[in-house]
Design a protein around this motif. Structure first.
Motif: not given
Lengths: 270, 423
Positions: B178-184, B219-222, B251-256
């Motif tokens: 699992l790769f989980d992304l958060s603010q941490e 939030d940005s392409k780069a 986690g955050l952003g992984m849904n996209t």
């Protein structure tokens, strides 16, 4: 190799052993009491109160049930206490065997001898008044023909010793005087003399007039020597160091000591 | 509709995700406060309306604060772990109190959606098992009327374990990751079942990937390109020479990730199935609740993961007339719930000897706590009260208390405490 004995539940309401002013909280303590203070326990020790305590407070109905099945009359007392000790892991098999031998030897004693053993055990536990009551019951009741005069003389000596511990010197003197009348023993005369000095009484001429004056002088000198030693020991006693500490500390320590001594003395008078 | 609810709270420092199910139904639902695009993360923010004893969460909280009708505090759980507080209209509130309000308001939403308020089990899952946070969470849940025995706290690692084990067996035949992304940051989890040893062990581990990134860069392409490169490198590195049956993203952003992560997804999807799961940890927490609720639902594995101890601790005792081995701690138990207390009388022993055996190993280690400081009036004349309690996943304390021997030999009050770290 050692071992760890897993303890059972402690009782919320303890079992009171009136003879010793003692409260029992666990089966291990009960086993210890039986093993070491068997002589103190009355013959009707195994009763409904004890069994209810084991069943309801200690939550050990299997043990109380076994005792109920085992103990059908006072004659089953010895076998029952041995069974109880075997059920509790506190004592090893060897210790229980030693207890078994002791109980057999005890059973071979006559009733007066067992009563003396009980009194001695109470005196050893500083239950002096209880011990005196039992000694006196033996002395005031009909003499057992199987017991010789020495037996009763010894009881009187033990009774006198208990009176002495309670500082009831008149009673102690009375008892010792009776012994001296019967035996004429010099050792008893010396004890009489010591108690006279200790209690500040004049030695009775009627008793001491026939004693060797040199011997009396020696006894007096011995007494003074012992008194001097005792005074020195008092000065060196840790309790005396207390008075060098702060008033608050002294107050606190004295209060604790007073309570301890009161409890102990209360026990002696039971 | 069942007898009660089984609830899973994934509590991160700045937001949480909540899942739940009825006790007698298998379907797990994810709680959302709004119908917005990413409804599930609920910010750990609490807002107090000015002049009222009204507490708000979610979008309503921010709106109220924006219009000046209330004061908002963010990241309540972070505040709890710092032991902080906040002031509203001159009154200071402990972080724990604010957490309590937050839980109360989120539970109110859940109860309304579920149509009931009976909680059978509530399981909180956190990334780091900190004593302060665990205690605060449990106290808060209790203050809301939930019985202590129904409240549990587990690590994210454990929640992941439960989640995977609930999936089809073919997905975890080999390792699952699992790769989980958060603010941490970016965390990598791995899980596998170790067969061939008794008992079977389900083991999961977590690793923080230093080269991770903040979800904000997406939030940005780069930023997206950078994130894709970083993920590709991470995936290649951590999965090198490993046979992995399936992979999860959360986690955050992984849904996209399908929009920005074509590079790493191409690597990750080779010969394995890859899933994005909303509320993975919250769902894992709900699934773990099954095992607390029903003994028969216990997994046929001993769990080895963060928050669980991986040792058995025993002591040999005499009970009645029999020798037995008394278990003080069992491998696979939660460390903060692992506590044993017993009284014993040492017979010809000068120390307490404990046997420690690691899960999956046959080797045993003997630990000793000497009775230094105890004065024994004689052999077997002292009752000692022993308490064993874990202080972390790999350390525990033993406390021995002199209880004397009834009125025969009164207690001295002396206590011995020793700490042990399990290597």
């Amino acid at each position: 190799m050692g071992r760890y004995l897993l303890c059972t539940k402690e009782a919320d309401s303890p079992y009171e052993v009136e003879e010793l002013d003692l409260r029992i909280y666990s089966i291990e303590e009960l086993a210890y009491l039986i093993y070491y203070d068997l002589d103190v326990l009355p013959d009707d020790f195994i009763d409904e109160r004890l069994l209810t305590f084991i069943e309801k407070e200690l939550k050990m109905p299997e043990i109380s049930g076994k005792i109920r099945r085992f103990y059908t009359s006072p004659q089953d007392f010895d076998a029952t206490v041995i069974m109880l000790l075997s059920e509790v892991s506190f004592f090893t098999e060897q210790e229980i065997n030693e207890f078994r031998d002791r109980i057999v030897r005890r059973r071979r004693k006559s009733a007066p001898e067992r009563l003396v053993m009980r009194s001695d055990a109470l005196a050893k536990r500083k239950r002096y008044n209880s011990a005196i009551r039992l000694y006196r019951s033996l002395l005031s009741g009909p003499r057992d023909g199987r017991m010789n005069e020495q037996f009763y003389t010894n009881i009187m000596m033990k009774c006198a010793a208990c009176f002495g511990r309670l500082c009831e010197f008149d009673n102690a003197l009375e008892m010792l005087f009776q012994v001296y009348k019967e035996t004429g023993s010099p050792e008893v005369l010396k004890k009489l003399y010591d108690i006279c000095i200790l209690s500040g009484k004049e030695p009775d001429d009627a008793v001491f007039r026939r004693a060797d004056p040199n011997l009396l002088a020696k006894w007096q000198s011995d007494y003074w020597e012992r008194e001097a030693k005792a005074r020195m020991q008092v000065d060196e006693h840790p309790a005396m160091q207390l008075f060098l500490k702060s008033p608050d500390h002294i107050k606190e320590s004295l209060e604790a000591y007073t309570e301890e001594t009161k409890d102990a003395f209360r026990g002696m008078l039971e | 509709m069942g007898k009660g609810l089984i609830i899973g709270y994934d509590l991160l420092k700045d937001y949480c995700r909540i899942s739940w199910r009825y006790e007698d139904q298998e379907e797990i639902k994810d709680l959302k406060l709004t119908d917005s695009e990413d409804p599930y993360p609920v910010k750990n923010s609490i807002c107090k309306k000015k002049g009222e004893d009204t507490w708000l969460i979610g979008g309503e909280a921010y709106q109220t604060a924006l219009f000046g009708s209330g004061t908002i505090v963010d990241k309540v759980l972070r505040l709890v772990s710092m032991g902080g507080h906040a002031t509203f209209e001159g009154i200071t509130y402990d972080a724990e109190e604010l957490l309590g309000y937050f839980l109360r308001e989120t539970l109110a939403v859940l109860y309304k959606e579920a149509g009931m308020k009976t909680v059978n089990q509530i399981v909180f899952t956190v990334q780091h098992l900190e004593n302060q946070v665990i205690d605060a969470v449990i106290r808060c849940a209790r203050s809301l009327g939930i019985e202590k025995k129904r409240i549990h706290v587990i690590s994210h690692t454990e929640a992941f374990l439960h989640f995977v084990l609930s999936e089809k067996r073919e997905l975890w035949t080999n390792m699952t990751v699992l790769f989980d992304l958060s603010q941490e940051g970016l965390n990598y989890y791995s899980m596998e079942v170790m067969r061939g040893i008794k008992p079977n062990i389900a083991k999961a581990e977590r690793a923080f990937l230093e080269e991770g990134f903040s979800p904000d860069i997406l939030d940005s392409k780069a930023g997206q390109r950078m994130a894709d490169n970083i993920m590709a490198n991470c995936v290649e590195r951590v999965l090198a020479n490993k046979t992995v049956s399936s992979a999860y993203l959360s986690g955050l952003g992984m849904n996209t990730s399908m929009q920005w992560g074509n590079g790493f997804l191409k690597i990750l999807c080779q010969r394995r199935r890859v899933f994005y799961i909303d509320n993975l940890f919250a769902r894992g927490a709900v699934l773990s609740g099954n095992t607390f609720e029903d003994e028969n639902a216990a997994l046929p594995y001993s769990l080895m993961c963060e928050g669980r101890i991986d040792v058995d601790i025993t002591v040999d005792v005499i009970q009645g007339v029999q020798k037995r081995t008394m278990i003080l701690a069992t491998a696979g138990s939660n460390w903060f719930e692992t506590k044993a207390a017993f009284d014993f009388i040492p017979d010809d022993e000068s120390s307490l000897k404990l046997t420690v055996r690691k899960l999956g190993e046959t080797r045993k280690t003997l630990l000793e706590v000497p009775f230094d400081g105890f004065e024994f009036p004689g052999n077997k004349l002292k009752r000692i009260g022993a308490v064993l309690a874990f202080t972390s996943g790999n350390s525990f304390d033993i406390t021995l208390k002199d209880k004397g021997f009834g009125e025969f030999f009164p207690a001295s009050g002396v206590t011995i405490r020793r700490s042990f770290v399990i290597e």
